[in-house]
Design an enzyme around this catalytic site. Structure first.
Site, PDB file in Angstrom:
ATOM      1  N   CYS A  27      63.914-135.411  74.580  1.00  0.00           N
ATOM      2  CA  CYS A  27      62.894-134.983  73.626  1.00  0.00           C
ATOM      3  C   CYS A  27      61.867-136.107  73.426  1.00  0.00           C
ATOM      4  O   CYS A  27      61.292-136.599  74.395  1.00  0.00           O
ATOM      5  CB  CYS A  27      63.547-134.552  72.318  1.00  0.00           C
ATOM      6  SG  CYS A  27      62.385-133.744  71.167  1.00  0.00           S
ATOM      7  N   ASP A  62      64.136-123.034  74.547  1.00  0.00           N
ATOM      8  CA  ASP A  62      63.796-124.163  73.670  1.00  0.00           C
ATOM      9  C   ASP A  62      62.589-123.818  72.800  1.00  0.00           C
ATOM     10  O   ASP A  62      61.493-123.585  73.305  1.00  0.00           O
ATOM     11  CB  ASP A  62      63.494-125.394  74.538  1.00  0.00           C
ATOM     12  CG  ASP A  62      63.495-126.689  73.759  1.00  0.00           C
ATOM     13  OD1 ASP A  62      63.292-126.648  72.528  1.00  0.00           O
ATOM     14  OD2 ASP A  62      63.702-127.752  74.379  1.00  0.00           O
ATOM     15  N   HIS A  78      67.383-126.253  72.989  1.00  0.00           N
ATOM     16  CA  HIS A  78      67.107-127.690  73.024  1.00  0.00           C
ATOM     17  C   HIS A  78      68.393-128.520  72.951  1.00  0.00           C
ATOM     18  O   HIS A  78      68.603-129.428  73.759  1.00  0.00           O
ATOM     19  CB  HIS A  78      66.196-128.009  71.831  1.00  0.00           C
ATOM     20  CG  HIS A  78      65.569-129.353  71.862  1.00  0.00           C
ATOM     21  ND1 HIS A  78      64.418-129.626  72.555  1.00  0.00           N
ATOM     22  CD2 HIS A  78      65.912-130.517  71.244  1.00  0.00           C
ATOM     23  CE1 HIS A  78      64.079-130.892  72.371  1.00  0.00           C
ATOM     24  NE2 HIS A  78      64.967-131.459  71.584  1.00  0.00           N
TER      25      HIS A  78
END
Length: 378
Positions: A158, A310, A339
């Site tokens: 991320c 996601d 995610h």
């Protein structure tokens, strides 16, 4: 900037009440169905040694205890894991059976992790560039020095992937490769997070001015509202599987991590929101602390890891990276789910992480062969 925040105290107390009530509910349901009570499982249990500390940031190196000798002694370029500033990194070491760290260590990798820690008031004025272009490279220098390697593999999760990209593009990180895992790059996507960040009435500076570091009681509800339906459906799912010991253990571990919140350093928060507004990382023209960030200067091999479901980093945001760098070697793997499932999901541990490990070993082998050819020609 408020130094005392009663809302934060109430939020923290509410988290503890929620956890106590959740465990009580689970055990009452289990007792009614003839199952033994459970407790909170241990998380972040992979053995590691602290190798470096700077302020609240910690760099750990995971031990290769129990790894077969052939794998433990085989040449391996060190692998540095870099996570978001606002999430605890033990999502990569949640449970022994759902630990990315353990899967990589078991396959012979020399695994390191940079934990940014919990920000203090002193961090409120630190810009995003200080994390990406200063602290991350200093941690990486410790990795290469202690591992006796000129380069290192980087796995960025991320925001950690975005910070790593910035450092590589600025020539501050000697990356042998980058695994870009759910990494936000093109930020003018149609995701709700992008729309919120770009909303005309939203001023991130006001939050930073009010709080210093933007606290969890502001951030966490916002992230939960990105997928409000799951807040209800997960408890329906839990009730249907409350007799399943493995499922309950995993559910409680996930709730431990989800409720273990971290504030967003104030100045870095402003810079991060500005990235969403300008989209300068993808469009070009991004400058951090006077340093141009040009993704066209990224030459190392790239492994793009995408979660098709996601809603935090929509697939299009990450997939844009395929066409923005000068990398000659690229691989993309798309996984079902969301995610967090990339690190904790069963499918990820069966399919994704063996593929990542094989790719890293193949890159090491290619680099060793190239070095041998150079030595032979010298």
């Amino acid at each position: 900037m408020n130094t005392f925040d009663p809302l934060d105290l109430a939020f923290r107390a509410g988290q503890e009440l929620y956890k106590a009530g959740l465990l009580s509910l689970i055990n009452s349901r289990r007792q009614a169905r003839g199952r033994a009570p459970v407790g909170w499982p241990q998380v972040a249990s992979a053995p590691a040694d602290l190798m470096w500390q700077e302020g609240n940031a910690r760099l750990v190196r995971y031990r290769r205890d129990g790894v077969p000798p052939a794998r433990a002694t085989a040449p391996s370029t060190p692998l540095l894991l870099v996570c978001s500033l606002i999430n605890r990194p033990y999502v990569l070491d949640l449970l022994s059976e759902r630990s990315v760290v353990r899967r990589l260590v078991e396959r012979g990798h020399d695994v390191w992790l940079l934990d940014w820690g919990t920000p203090t008031a002193a961090d409120a004025q630190r810009p995003l560039g200080d994390y990406a272009l200063e602290q991350l490279p200093r941690a990486a220098a410790v990795v290469t020095e202690r591992a006796g390697s000129d380069r290192l593999h980087v796995l960025g999760y991320c925001m950690g992937g975005t910070l790593s990209l910035m450092a590589i593009a600025a020539d501050r990180l000697p990356a042998a490769s980058l695994i870009a895992m759910a990494t936000p790059v093109a930020l003018h996507d149609e995701g709700l997070l992008s729309l919120w960040c770009r909303a005309p009435g939203f001023d991130p500076a006001e939050l930073a001015q009010a709080y210093g570091n933007v606290p969890p009681h502001v951030l966490q509800p916002a992230f939960k509202m990105l997928d409000p339906v799951s807040l209800a459906t997960k408890f329906v799912h839990l009730d249907g599987k409350v007799e399943d010991d493995d499922f309950v253990r995993f559910f409680l571990a996930m709730e431990t991590w989800l409720e273990d919140s971290v504030a967003f350093p104030g100045r870095a928060f402003i810079d991060w929101v500005q990235l969403y507004r300008s989209d300068a990382l993808a469009k070009g023209g991004l400058v951090l602390d006077g340093v141009p960030i040009d993704l066209g200067r990224v030459h190392c091999p790239l492994f793009h890891v995408i979660a098709d479901g996601d809603y935090i980093t929509p697939p299009a945001s990450s997939l844009a990276l395929e066409k923005l760098t000068a990398a000659q070697s690229q691989k993309t793997l798309r996984m079902p789910g969301g995610h967090i499932g990339l690190s904790t999901g069963r499918a990820a541990h069966e399919r994704l992480w063996p593929a990542v490990s094989d790719w890293l070993h193949a890159n090491d082998a290619t680099a060793q062969q190239a070095a041998a050819r150079r030595d032979a020609g010298a």
